[in-house]
Design a protein around this motif. Structure first.
Motif, PDB file in Angstrom:
ATOM      1  N   LYS A 129       7.291  -1.108  -4.071  1.00  0.00           N
ATOM      2  CA  LYS A 129       7.145  -1.292  -5.134  1.00  0.00           C
ATOM      3  C   LYS A 129       7.298   0.051  -6.584  1.00  0.00           C
ATOM      4  O   LYS A 129       7.299   1.132  -5.620  1.00  0.00           O
ATOM      5  N   GLU A 148       5.386  -1.382 -11.114  1.00  0.00           N
ATOM      6  CA  GLU A 148       5.349  -2.821 -10.710  1.00  0.00           C
ATOM      7  C   GLU A 148       4.351  -2.362  -9.948  1.00  0.00           C
ATOM      8  O   GLU A 148       3.693  -3.583  -9.354  1.00  0.00           O
ATOM      9  N   ARG A 149       3.466  -1.270  -9.026  1.00  0.00           N
ATOM     10  CA  ARG A 149       2.482  -1.491  -8.659  1.00  0.00           C
ATOM     11  C   ARG A 149       1.280  -1.331  -9.417  1.00  0.00           C
ATOM     12  O   ARG A 149       0.212  -2.263  -9.304  1.00  0.00           O
ATOM     13  N   GLY A 177       9.290  -7.667  -9.759  1.00  0.00           N
ATOM     14  CA  GLY A 177      10.421  -6.751  -9.390  1.00  0.00           C
ATOM     15  C   GLY A 177      12.094  -6.934  -9.587  1.00  0.00           C
ATOM     16  O   GLY A 177      12.193  -7.422  -9.582  1.00  0.00           O
TER      17      GLY A 177
END
Length: 224
Positions: free
Chosen positions: A143, A147-148, A222
């Protein structure tokens, strides 16, 4: 126990059942105050017992050969910090804030393992932690930074009561960065971007209000 949003996902009811059993043990736990950034145990120390967070927060970490720190977990009130049957601790445990920790002597736990119900409950928590570790490996491996961080916030928000949207996150930006494999600057930049985009609000340095959970979830998956 999970209201703060940063603890592992082990079932709160299972953990509570464990501590009901521990409270009736022949050698009950002993509370101790661990000051902010004070070490509870070091990697390589002998495992002489088990620990439960009564108040505050604890991080598990390890220093890498190049001097960088990797945080593997955060634990909040009600959590059993670690389940280790080995002779030595594999990680260092530090208090994120001033914390009250209950220490249970190892013989107390070992004696209770003869009870199949107690053993299954410990196994449930251990398996849950393993699944969480695998999930985190996927987050760090594939990611983006956005996204993380979205995954971190969404996972935390899912543990809040439905009526509550403000999360208390006692860890620092540096802690979050070392947990997600990012830099402090990146964490701050992404949080600011999320705020500008209307996804979150930041009431203070240790609180996050979720404003657009759906978009955060899309980022986390995602799909955005």
């Amino acid at each position: 126990m999970l209201a703060n949003g940063f603890a592992p996902s082990a079932c709160a009811q299972t953990q509570q059942s464990i501590f009901v059993a521990l409270s009736g043990a022949a050698a009950p736990g002993r509370n101790q105050l661990v000051k902010r950034d004070q070490t509870l145990f070091w990697v390589g120390d002998p495992v002489d017992g088990y620990y439960r967070v009564i108040s505050g927060a604890v991080r598990l970490c390890k220093m890498m050969p190049d001097g960088r720190r990797q945080i593997s977990d955060f634990f909040g009130p009600g959590d059993l910090i670690l389940i280790e049957l080995s002779a030595e601790h594999a990680f260092t445990a530090e208090a994120v804030t001033d914390s009250v920790i209950c220490h249970y002597p190892r013989p107390t736990i070992d004696a209770l393992l003869a009870d199949p119900k107690f053993s299954r409950q410990l196994l449930t928590i251990a398996c849950d932690r393993l699944v969480s570790a695998h999930h985190r490996m996927a987050v760090l491996g594939r990611k983006t930074a956005e996204e993380r961080l979205a995954t971190f916030l969404v996972t935390s928000a899912k543990r809040l009561p439905a009526s509550r949207q403000v999360m208390s996150l006692p860890m620092s930006r540096a802690d979050i960065a070392d947990y997600l494999g990012l830099t402090v600057e990146t964490v701050s930049r992404v949080l600011s971007k999320f705020r500008r985009d209307g996804l979150i609000d930041l009431p203070d340095s240790h609180s996050v209000r979720i404003m657009d959970r759906d978009q955060l979830e899309r980022l986390s998956d995602g799909d955005a």
